[in-house]
Design a protein around this motif. Structure first.
Motif, PDB file in Angstrom:
ATOM      1  N   LEU A 148      36.700  39.065  40.700  1.00 41.10           N
ATOM      2  CA  LEU A 148      38.036  39.084  40.117  1.00 41.10           C
ATOM      3  C   LEU A 148      38.274  40.479  39.539  1.00 41.10           C
ATOM      4  O   LEU A 148      37.333  41.266  39.397  1.00 41.10           O
ATOM      5  CB  LEU A 148      38.150  38.029  39.017  1.00 41.10           C
ATOM      6  CG  LEU A 148      38.254  36.567  39.480  1.00 41.10           C
ATOM      7  CD1 LEU A 148      38.284  35.635  38.278  1.00 41.10           C
ATOM      8  CD2 LEU A 148      39.485  36.344  40.350  1.00 41.10           C
ATOM      9  N   PRO A 149      39.533  40.809  39.212  1.00 36.79           N
ATOM     10  CA  PRO A 149      39.782  42.112  38.582  1.00 36.79           C
ATOM     11  C   PRO A 149      38.973  42.265  37.294  1.00 36.79           C
ATOM     12  O   PRO A 149      38.481  41.284  36.724  1.00 36.79           O
ATOM     13  CB  PRO A 149      41.287  42.079  38.288  1.00 36.79           C
ATOM     14  CG  PRO A 149      41.841  41.103  39.273  1.00 36.79           C
ATOM     15  CD  PRO A 149      40.782  40.060  39.444  1.00 36.79           C
ATOM     16  N   ILE A 150      38.837  43.490  36.835  1.00 33.72           N
ATOM     17  CA  ILE A 150      38.158  43.747  35.563  1.00 33.72           C
ATOM     18  C   ILE A 150      38.869  42.960  34.469  1.00 33.72           C
ATOM     19  O   ILE A 150      40.090  43.030  34.327  1.00 33.72           O
ATOM     20  CB  ILE A 150      38.177  45.253  35.243  1.00 33.72           C
ATOM     21  CG1 ILE A 150      37.395  46.029  36.317  1.00 33.72           C
ATOM     22  CG2 ILE A 150      37.593  45.519  33.863  1.00 33.72           C
ATOM     23  CD1 ILE A 150      37.534  47.529  36.207  1.00 33.72           C
ATOM     24  N   GLN A 151      38.104  42.194  33.710  1.00 32.85           N
ATOM     25  CA  GLN A 151      38.679  41.343  32.674  1.00 32.85           C
ATOM     26  C   GLN A 151      38.880  42.126  31.376  1.00 32.85           C
ATOM     27  O   GLN A 151      38.057  42.971  31.013  1.00 32.85           O
ATOM     28  CB  GLN A 151      37.767  40.140  32.418  1.00 32.85           C
ATOM     29  CG  GLN A 151      37.500  39.294  33.658  1.00 32.85           C
ATOM     30  CD  GLN A 151      38.740  38.577  34.162  1.00 32.85           C
ATOM     31  OE1 GLN A 151      39.316  37.748  33.464  1.00 32.85           O
ATOM     32  NE2 GLN A 151      39.147  38.905  35.385  1.00 32.85           N
ATOM     33  N   SER A 152      39.977  41.833  30.697  1.00 37.66           N
ATOM     34  CA  SER A 152      40.265  42.540  29.450  1.00 37.66           C
ATOM     35  C   SER A 152      39.758  41.786  28.228  1.00 37.66           C
ATOM     36  O   SER A 152      39.668  42.352  27.135  1.00 37.66           O
ATOM     37  CB  SER A 152      41.775  42.773  29.311  1.00 37.66           C
ATOM     38  OG  SER A 152      42.468  41.535  29.315  1.00 37.66           O
TER      39      SER A 152
END
Length: 209
Positions: A148-152
């Motif tokens: 998944l995209p980089i998580q914030s």
């Protein structure tokens, strides 16, 4: 007259190093430096390899957990004394019992002198040891097995329990327009290792640079 000559000779004798003495000193220093440098590079190289192996193992563990749990995240973070990996894992299939949730203690993988950075899908590189980007959170897509995209946000125990208690799924960031992690680079001494992540398959490769 004899006394003055003796004093003059004494002053001349204590004037400083001779050329031969300087050459010998430099030669000894060069030999010692030649002995120390390989040992230092060997130590730094070992640290780079150990940190690389730890990150690779963390990716494997996170992927296994993310495929069968609601939450499987890993956080690679720089602190003042070194680099750490922390896992945020939902260990239960359903329900909100605290015994089924685990937030692993942080594991130190490298001292502060090591240099770890990452490059995202926009081509931007971030050095974890400087600036405000001192960490990166990664997780996987349970449906596809890819990244998944980089998580914030990192999901800690109380947050996971609150969401599960409401019967909801964890709202991981899935927008494909968000940046993905492409590479993680570990440097130390004369050794560099690059971990390249494949966002579609969730796999990675490690190479020397």
């Amino acid at each position: 007259m004899y006394k003055l000559k003796s004093e003059y000779c004494g002053q001349k004798k204590n004037k400083g190093f001779t050329l031969v003495e300087m050459v010998i000193t430099v030669a000894i220093f060069a030999i010692l430096l030649g002995m120390i440098t390989p040992s230092l590079n060997s130590v730094l190289g070992f640290r780079v390899q150990r940190a690389t192996n730890s990150i690779a193992s963390a990716l494997d563990k996170t992927r296994r957990e993310a495929m069968s749990r609601l939450v499987g995240e890993m956080k690679l973070e720089y602190r003042s004394d070194g680099y750490y990996i922390t896992y945020y894992l939902d260990r239960g299939k359903e329900g909100a019992e605290s015994s089924r949730i685990r937030n692993d203690d942080s594991e130190k993988i490298a001292p502060a002198g090591t240099r770890i950075s990452y490059t995202d899908s926009t081509g931007q590189t971030y050095n974890l040891w400087e600036g405000d980007r001192n960490s990166i959170i990664l997780t996987y897509n349970r449906a596809t097995g890819g990244f998944l995209p980089i998580q914030s946000n990192e999901w800690e125990q109380n947050q996971i329990l609150a969401v599960l208690g409401c019967g909801e799924d964890i709202p991981l960031e899935r927008d494909e327009s968000l940046p993905y992690c492409q590479t993680i680079t570990v440097r130390g001494g004369m050794r560099t290792r690059v971990i390249t992540l494949n966002k579609d398959t969730g796999k990675y490769t490690v190479r020397a640079q």
